[in-house]
Every structure is written in structure tokens, then in C-alpha cells.
Design a protein around this motif. Structure first.
Motif, mmCIF file in Angstrom:
data_model
loop_
_atom_site.group_PDB
_atom_site.id
_atom_site.type_symbol
_atom_site.label_atom_id
_atom_site.label_comp_id
_atom_site.label_asym_id
_atom_site.label_seq_id
_atom_site.Cartn_x
_atom_site.Cartn_y
_atom_site.Cartn_z
ATOM 1 N N GLY A 183 0.783 -1.509 0.068
ATOM 2 C CA GLY A 183 0.194 -0.050 0.092
ATOM 3 C C GLY A 183 0.725 1.310 0.002
ATOM 4 N N PHE A 184 2.071 1.047 -0.098
ATOM 5 C CA PHE A 184 2.856 2.433 0.401
ATOM 6 C C PHE A 184 4.140 2.294 -0.773
ATOM 7 C CE2 PHE A 184 0.489 1.967 4.091
ATOM 8 C CZ PHE A 184 0.102 3.269 4.259
ATOM 9 N N GLY A 185 5.067 3.429 -1.066
ATOM 10 C CA GLY A 185 6.197 3.208 -1.669
ATOM 11 C C GLY A 185 5.693 3.837 -3.235
ATOM 12 N N PRO A 186 6.551 3.875 -4.138
ATOM 13 C CA PRO A 186 6.426 4.280 -5.506
ATOM 14 C C PRO A 186 5.426 3.419 -6.194
ATOM 15 C CG PRO A 186 8.925 4.076 -4.969
ATOM 16 C CD PRO A 186 8.011 3.447 -3.755
ATOM 17 N N ALA A 197 6.333 0.490 7.151
ATOM 18 C CA ALA A 197 7.162 0.542 8.104
ATOM 19 C C ALA A 197 8.463 0.743 7.066
ATOM 20 C CB ALA A 197 7.451 -0.573 9.116
ATOM 21 N N LYS A 198 8.586 -0.413 6.116
ATOM 22 C CA LYS A 198 9.692 -0.633 5.120
ATOM 23 C C LYS A 198 10.065 0.864 4.256
ATOM 24 C CE LYS A 198 11.931 -3.649 2.093
ATOM 25 N NZ LYS A 198 11.840 -4.921 1.515
ATOM 26 N N ALA A 199 8.663 1.182 3.827
ATOM 27 C CA ALA A 199 8.614 2.421 2.908
ATOM 28 C C ALA A 199 9.011 3.479 3.512
ATOM 29 C CB ALA A 199 7.136 2.607 2.408
ATOM 30 N N LEU A 200 8.593 3.696 4.966
ATOM 31 C CA LEU A 200 9.104 4.996 5.707
ATOM 32 C C LEU A 200 10.555 4.844 5.944
ATOM 33 C CD1 LEU A 200 7.842 7.448 6.730
ATOM 34 C CD2 LEU A 200 7.225 6.313 8.670
ATOM 35 N N ASP A 251 1.009 10.141 1.356
ATOM 36 C CA ASP A 251 2.307 11.074 1.097
ATOM 37 C C ASP A 251 3.248 10.660 2.372
ATOM 38 O OD1 ASP A 251 4.185 12.688 0.001
ATOM 39 O OD2 ASP A 251 3.638 14.005 1.414
ATOM 40 N N LEU A 252 4.628 10.081 2.058
ATOM 41 C CA LEU A 252 5.297 9.695 2.936
ATOM 42 C C LEU A 252 5.834 10.995 3.563
ATOM 43 C CD1 LEU A 252 6.919 6.404 1.494
ATOM 44 C CD2 LEU A 252 5.205 6.374 3.170
#
Length: 102
Positions: free
Chosen positions: A26-29, A36-39, A88-89
Motif C-alpha cells: 500500500g505504500f512506496g512508489p 514501516a519499510k517504505a518509511l 504521502d510519506l
């Protein structure tokens, strides 16, 4: 026996692993990475105690929002953050007090 272990963390962020698993990333490009990993990657943080901040996945926190992940800043645990899928991170990092200037 060691009684204490040194850490470089100035912030500790707890991310619900169950919420992340329900979102299937659900996150990242590409929208496939857990929060957690994307952040961690977005902020350029390493994993472990030598990082500048700790972003740790924990078991269920009991909130279980639909289409979002529950996050707690351990330095201010009175307010929990609900992060919607694809958020948005930069905004998430700012909300948690984690600047990108690391």
C-alpha cells in the motif's frame, strides 16, 4: 551479562503489522511496500539500533481501520495516527516528527 544496550534512536515509531498485512503493501512508489519499510527507505534510515530512529512493526493494536495502518509515536503515545493506504510519506514523516533532513 549486559544490563543495557546502547541505541542511536532519537524517535521510536510503532507500526501495526496486522494493518500492514491486510493492505498487502500500500505504500512506496509502486504501492506494494509495507508502511514501516517504505518509511524507513524514504527517510534513508537503516534497520536496527544503529539507525537514527526506530521504526518497528508490532502486533495488532486493536484499532483495525479499513484501508489504513495504525501508527504510534512512542514519544507521544496519547495520540495515535491512522495512515491511509497510499498516503504521502513526507506528510507522514512530518506528522511523526521525523524530518527528511537526516
Amino acid at each position: 551479562m549486559k544490563l543495557r544496550v546502547r541505541s542511536n534512536w532519537d524517535h521510536t515509531i510503532l507500526v501495526c503489522a496486522k494493518c500492514s498485512k491486510k493492505l498487502d503493501g500500500g505504500f512506496g512508489p509502486k504501492g506494494r511496500t509495507p508502511l514501516a519499510k517504505a518509511l524507513r527507505k524514504h527517510l534513508g534510515l537503516k534497520k536496527g539500533r544503529k539507525a537514527e530512529a526506530g521504526i518497528v512493526e508490532v502486533k495488532c493494536m486493536g484499532i483495525c481501520p479499513r484501508g489504513a495502518v495504525t501508527v504510534i509515536d512512542a514519544g507521544g503515545p496519547r495520540e495515535w495516527l491512522i495512515v491511509p493506504k497510499g498516503a504521502d510519506l513526507d506528510g507522514v514523516a512530518d506528522e511523526l516528527g521525523l524530518g527528511r533532513d537526516r
